[in-house]
Scaffold this active site. Sequence first.
Site, short mmCIF file in Angstrom:
data_model
loop_
_atom_site.label_atom_id
_atom_site.label_comp_id
_atom_site.label_asym_id
_atom_site.label_seq_id
_atom_site.Cartn_x
_atom_site.Cartn_y
_atom_site.Cartn_z
N TYR A 17 0.80 -1.21 0.00
CA TYR A 17 0.00 0.00 0.00
C TYR A 17 0.84 1.27 0.00
CZ TYR A 17 -4.25 -2.62 0.17
OH TYR A 17 -5.28 -3.47 -0.16
N GLU A 18 2.07 1.19 0.42
CA GLU A 18 2.94 2.37 0.36
C GLU A 18 3.57 2.54 -1.03
OE1 GLU A 18 3.32 4.92 2.16
OE2 GLU A 18 2.48 4.31 4.07
#
Length: 147
Positions: free
Chosen positions: A53-54
């Site tokens: 997700y980063e």
Amino acid sequence: MTRLLLLALLTCLTSRVMGKIFGRCELAQMLKEAGLDGYRGYSLANWVCLAFYESHFNTGLVDHEADGSTSNGIFQINSHLWCDDLMHPSPNLCEVHCSDLLTSSLNDDITCAMRIVQTPRGMGTWMAWRNNCEGLDLSHWLKGCEL
């Protein structure tokens, strides 16, 4: 000004050459070998979820933030506190240059992430983890991986 622009361009070009996009299981294996499974109470699946997700597992990703800082590498470590970008003064709490977080080697990223989760907020330091991983069943992040 021209010098700063040249430095920024060079950093972007260098990160594209040296960065790597990991496969999910490949990354999970590397993070496990580095001792992140269970580190500070966070499962390996939490670390893989965070990296997805980063950065979508991209070590060369640089995100330019509204405050002028940058978020760098697979865990999107921010230059405001954690690394030195040579353009803005920062505490550099991980004692690393931000460009070192953009290579295919994850050593600096992992060392810095371990330092970050030692803070009172732990993995909650990362909004992407809070919004997408915290408290959820994350077993699918490791499914099919030979660990």
